[in-house]
Write an enzyme that holds these catalytic residues in place. Structure first.
Site, PDB file in Angstrom:
ATOM      1  N   THR A 440       0.849  -1.184   0.000  1.00 55.27           N
ATOM      2  CA  THR A 440       0.000   0.000   0.000  1.00 55.27           C
ATOM      3  C   THR A 440       0.886   1.236   0.000  1.00 55.27           C
ATOM      4  O   THR A 440       1.930   1.266   0.672  1.00 55.27           O
ATOM      5  CB  THR A 440      -0.951   0.013   1.213  1.00 55.27           C
ATOM      6  N   HIS A 492       2.711 -11.832  14.134  1.00 55.42           N
ATOM      7  CA  HIS A 492       3.767 -12.460  14.941  1.00 55.42           C
ATOM      8  C   HIS A 492       3.462 -13.936  15.235  1.00 55.42           C
ATOM      9  O   HIS A 492       4.359 -14.683  15.655  1.00 55.42           O
ATOM     10  CB  HIS A 492       3.924 -11.691  16.258  1.00 55.42           C
TER      11      HIS A 492
END
Length: 521
Positions: A440, A492
């Site tokens: 983006t 994560h």
């Protein structure tokens, strides 16, 4: 044996759709690949075609019903279309067969006299949250020849722009809802004659036609005649009508003319004279003016909101930052941009370099190119990179396929195409399905640094930002360099911190030395 008609396979980002319109009724004969039903999702309208030739025997999902991916919508079987249709009509009406046959003969004679079978052109079936729409534009005039499935009109709602297409080859016989008219779901917009075309046009030349160009609901602003849909856009963008060139009949300003003026920026109102600020400064300010405006949230915006919250609630999302010196890429771009444009007929931008660098980094770090499916990890042996595109309706993410094998020119050409089709609302479901990674670019809007949010089920997203000259220490000296901050948000649960940092450093190194992209080092 009956053949099932199923809804398309929706991508992960689309949970369900609604049946917008059936183009066939039970008992109608259909040909292979003929359009049968349309499914509207929060992003696009999908067309469902007949898998085989036959007769539509069952409709199992009515217009307005919510359907899931691959749900059975109806069935196609063998047999006579007219027989099933007649039986159904006789059962529902209870009319004697002889009387029914007389009425059908009369109808056939009328159709023959008028040049062909007539149809009612109806507005689409609106979802429950949409009460009405506005006839924005008629693309065809009365008597003008059209092909089956060619767009006749656009209906604007508070959520989407819906296209009304021709039911067959022929021509409009009469327009009953002018531009600017408010219409409800399935309201009759016009009558349509099969096989009309130019022959029918000549027959209607001598009588007034309720055409979109008749200007029945037009308004004269200054010395310009403005269509209703154009008036709405002019008011929204606060444009000077006198600066808009009308291409309609008699210089009439159409919606397309206003859209062109908005894009070009050629119709902005001129700044007031120097005395105006002083006058404004002395004008009394009305106390207590605390205006509010409430508008419905679009379906696309609702979906964006739901998925962003879902991403933050389900992913263990962290962001790591770095910065890249854009000196080498900017020099390379300045040196070859003219040659590149002549060779490929497309401008050389920055996104092509970022996509190629990300593709190489994804090959080196397969965890970043993976996705999470429940308790499983799916490793992708290819690189499909989604590129976020901003549209008037919200942010969409079309996907570049197999970016590892794409050339920079291919990337740039595809991104320009995505942007244009995104603004025009022409992106299809296939364009946005899948994707293993997303990029983006907030820098196009001036963002210096931001934290992008992951696009599930992907596990990472790269954020580009504004290029800004900053003083940097280079070989013990302070130099002004064009720098860009990069942000990598990652899940994560899947990606360890060291791998995320190394992935981002790899992109930085490839961009600061573009030759490494060519040498694969």
């Amino acid at each position: 044996m009956a053949i099932e008609i199923k809804a398309p396979t929706f991508p992960e980002s689309v949970a369900e759709g609604s049946v917008a319109a059936w183009h066939k009724k039970p008992g109608d004969k259909v040909e292979r690949d003929e359009l049968i039903v349309e499914i509207e999702t929060d992003k696009v309208v999908l067309e469902v075609v007949a898998p085989e030739a036959g007769t539509l025997t069952d409709v199992m999902a009515e217009e307005g019903d919510t359907v899931a991916s691959d749900q059975v919508l109806g069935k196609i079987g063998e047999g006579s279309a007219s027989g099933g249709s007649d039986k159904k009509e006789e059962k529902s009406s209870g009319e004697p067969k002889a009387e029914k046959a007389d009425q059908q003969d009369e109808k056939k004679e009328e159709q023959k006299a008028s040049g062909g079978k007539q149809h009612d052109v109806k507005a689409p079936s609106f979802p429950e949250s949409i009460q009405e729409g506005t006839v924005a534009t008629w693309h065809k005039k009365v008597g003008e020849a059209v092909k089956r499935d060619e767009v006749l009109a656009d209906i604007e709602t508070d959520k989407v722009v819906l296209e009304v297409v021709a039911p067959a080859d022929g021509a409009l016989a009469e327009i009953k809802a002018e531009e600017g008219s408010q219409v409800e779901s399935e309201a009759i917009l016009a009558t349509f004659t099969e096989g009309g075309g130019s022959d029918y046009a000549s027959a209607t030349d001598n009588r007034p036609a309720a055409s979109a160009d008749d200007g029945a609901s037009d308004e004269k602003i200054g010395d310009k005649i403005v269509a209703p849909a154009a008036r709405k856009l002019i008011a929204e963008h606060d444009l000077d009508v006198a600066k808009i060139e009308g291409t309609g009949k008699g210089g009439r300003v159409l919606k397309e003319d206003v859209q062109k003026a908005v894009k070009d920026g050629s119709a902005k109102k001129a700044a007031k004279a120097s005395s105006a600020p002083a006058k404004a400064a002395t004008a009394p300010v009305a106390e207590g003016e605390r205006t509010e405006k409430r508008v419905p949230m679009t379906r696309l915006r609702q979906t964006i909101a739901k998925r962003l919250v879902q991403a933050q609630q389900t992913a263990a999302m962290l962001t790591t930052y770095n910065e890249v010196d854009m000196t080498e890429i900017m020099a390379l771009r300045a040196q070859y941009k003219d040659t590149f444009q002549k060779a490929h007929d497309i401008k050389l931008g920055f996104m092509g370099f970022f996509v190629k660098a990300a593709s190489e980094a994804l090959k080196r770090f397969p965890d970043v190119n993976a996705s999470i499916d429940g308790t499983d990890i799916v490793y992708h042996g290819y690189q499909d990179i989604g590129v976020a595109v901003s549209t008037d309706r919200g942010l969409v993410v079309p996907v570049l396929r197999d970016t590892d094998s794409m050339k920079i020119a291919d990337v740039e050409r595809k991104i320009v195409d995505f942007g244009k089709r995104g603004r025009d609302g022409k992106l299809g479901m296939d364009d946005m399905m899948g994707g293993t990674f997303t990029i983006t670019n907030g820098g196009t809007f001036g963002s210096l640094m931001s934290t992008p949010i992951i696009n599930p089920p992907q596990t990472a997203i790269l954020g580009m930002h504004k290029i800004q000259d900053r003083p940097m220490a280079v070989n013990g000296k302070v130099e002004i360099r064009p720098m860009m901050y990069l942000a990598l948000s990652y899940d994560h649960r899947m990606i360890d911190g060291k791998d995320a940092v190394r992935f981002l450093v790899t992109i930085k190194e490839l961009l600061e030395d573009p030759a490494r992209l060519l040498l694969d080092i």
